[in-house]
Scaffold this active site. Structure first.
Site, short mmCIF file in Angstrom:
data_model
loop_
_atom_site.label_atom_id
_atom_site.label_comp_id
_atom_site.label_asym_id
_atom_site.label_seq_id
_atom_site.Cartn_x
_atom_site.Cartn_y
_atom_site.Cartn_z
N PHE A 197 0.81 -1.22 0.00
CA PHE A 197 0.00 0.00 0.00
C PHE A 197 0.84 1.27 0.00
O PHE A 197 0.38 2.33 -0.44
CB PHE A 197 -0.96 0.00 1.20
CG PHE A 197 -0.36 0.40 2.52
CD1 PHE A 197 -0.49 1.70 2.99
CD2 PHE A 197 0.31 -0.53 3.31
CE1 PHE A 197 0.04 2.07 4.22
CE2 PHE A 197 0.84 -0.17 4.52
CZ PHE A 197 0.71 1.14 4.99
N LYS A 198 2.09 1.17 0.46
CA LYS A 198 2.94 2.36 0.50
C LYS A 198 3.15 2.97 -0.88
O LYS A 198 3.42 4.16 -1.00
CB LYS A 198 4.29 2.02 1.13
CG LYS A 198 4.24 1.32 2.48
CD LYS A 198 3.69 2.21 3.58
CE LYS A 198 3.63 1.50 4.92
NZ LYS A 198 4.90 1.23 5.53
#
Length: 463
Positions: free
Chosen positions: A110-111
């Site tokens: 998700f980063k």
């Protein structure tokens, strides 16, 4: 829009300066002077947009006049062109539950949603305003690789990423250490993530060093990270609700550093109809204990099957504390001093009630994590990474909650194999990593050792 520090020692700055500053020069975290409110009519309109169009709309009130609209559109389009799924962060339904898949970026976590954008923002601002940037960050697993992939090879930028040696997954380690671009510098710290994060904050608070080497931040201490992560909450709500402002959606958020769940809280404050935000933690349960008791007290850092959450002191907690204390920097400073002196801080009964209104929370053991991976696979064939499994188990009593699927399961194949006996098929971005050449320095968990390495790597820098 201007930005202030949670500790009150920074004159208001614009968006561009906030992005480049990262951590406030007073040691605090930057927050918007006002949180924009999005009316129901606009939320309905936004629900019809694709991810890139929505990103521009969500970010625009925060960016203001710092970046021309056409340039912001181009930055957003370029940032999300690297994702493998056309929806960027699609919703998937398996086993009767909705999963918000955040792992379709170049490092399968998700980063990427924030760091692809942040890397392009850094490059844009350096090209426009001149100078150089030396990024310093700590990672418990995914931030490091996402940050590296966001800025590798970019002119005017060097990046130094600290990770705790032996406390990230082999795939996570290789994602960082196999990037051999000349501007990428990996450091394996002989300690925990909290040690690495402490070193980063120490060096940012050394103002002569920060100014001389022009340090910038990619950890979620950088507000641009949080702002970018609010986008997928708006996106998921729009896809589920069809734009109906009466339709409230709950989210279960695996979190260690409090950044991702704070992004959800910020989206709710902006007017997004969120019902419950569930803080899902592993054995390192400082956040769930705070929600239950009002006491924030660090303990031993335990190594778990969900290593990106093996954190005790959550850096983004300070942003939430600022709002919980009614945006009073003096009160924030007082409680942080209490934390430093006694090892804990505590909020009163009225604020405990507000915390309970904002969040549910649950800590999930490794045994429960494995059981959740096993159960979801048995009933639907869908494979979870251990962090996503923590989110799913924490939401066991809320079947309607959307679980944030924060990483591709192939990044944590050992845990998946332990749970279900098979390896998850890797996405294209992870194939062949373990066979590639690596480069990484090993250093003591000491700020002077890290600053010395940076000085030696960068050479003499004029004041």
């Amino acid at each position: 829009m201007r930005y202030l520090s949670t500790r009150g020692g920074v004159e208001p700055v614009g968006f561009a300066d906030a992005v480049m500053m990262g951590l406030g020069t007073d040691g605090g975290l930057l927050v918007p002077e006002q949180i924009p409110k999005i009316p129901a009519k606009r939320l309905k309109d936004w629900s019809q947009l694709n991810f890139q169009q929505l990103a521009v709309e969500v970010l625009s009130p925060f960016v203001g006049e710092s970046i021309p609209h056409a340039d912001l559109v181009e930055l957003v389009e370029r940032s999300y062109a690297t994702f493998l799924h056309p929806e960027v962060t699609p919703l998937a339904e398996h086993g009767g539950r909705q999963w918000l898949e955040l792992f379709h970026g170049p490092t399968a976590a998700f980063k990427d949603v924030a760091l692809q954008l942040l890397g392009n923002l850094f490059e844009y601002l350096i090209a426009r305003e001149g100078g150089v940037l030396r990024i310093l960050g700590a990672t418990s697993g995914d931030t490091g690789s996402a940050a590296i992939y966001g800025v590798r090879g970019k002119a005017g930028i060097d990046i130094f990423i600290l990770h705790p040696k032996g406390r990230v997954s082999p795939i996570q380690e290789r994602q960082m250490t196999t990037v051999l671009d000349a501007n990428v510098h990996n450091i394996a710290v002989l300690g925990t993530f909290d040690d690495a994060q402490r070193i980063v904050k120490t060096l940012f608070n050394d103002l002569p060093f920060k100014q001389q080497y022009r340090l910038g931040a990619v950890n979620s201490i950088n507000l641009a990270r949080i702002l970018a992560q609010t986008i997928y909450y708006f996106y998921a709500w729009g896809r589920i609700s069809g734009g109906n402002p009466e339709h409230r959606v709950s989210f279960s958020v695996p979190t260690g550093n409090f950044g991702d769940v704070f992004a959800g809280w910020l989206a709710k404050r902006m007017g997004l109809p969120i019902d419950r935000l569930i803080i899902a933690t592993n054995r390192n349960d400082i956040l769930s204990r705070f929600v239950a008791s009002g006491v924030y007290q660090a303990g031993e850092v335990f190594q778990t099957l969900s290593p990106a959450m093996d954190i005790q002191l959550a850096s983004n907690f300070e942003r939430y504390l600022y709002y919980l204390l009614d945006e009073d920097p003096a009160a924030v400073r007082a409680l942080l001093a209490e934390l430093e002196q006694t090892g804990q801080l505590q909020v009163d009964g009225e604020r405990r009630r507000r915390v309970a209104e904002d969040f549910d929370a649950r800590a999930v053991s490794d045994a429960e994590t494995l059981a959740e991976i096993r159960q979801v696979y048995a009933t639907s064939g869908y494979i979870l990474c251990p962090h996503t499994a923590v989110g799913a188990r924490a939401a066991a009593d809320n079947a309607e909650a959307v679980v944030l699927a924060t990483a591709h399961p192939a990044k944590f194949d050992a845990a998946v194999v332990e749970a279900i006996g098979i390896e998850p098929p890797p996405p294209r971005s992870l194939q062949g990593l373990l066979e590639r050449e690596t480069r990484c320095a090993e250093l003591a968990a000491d700020a002077e050792a890290i600053s010395g390495f940076m000085r030696e790597t960068l050479g003499a820098v004029e004041d």
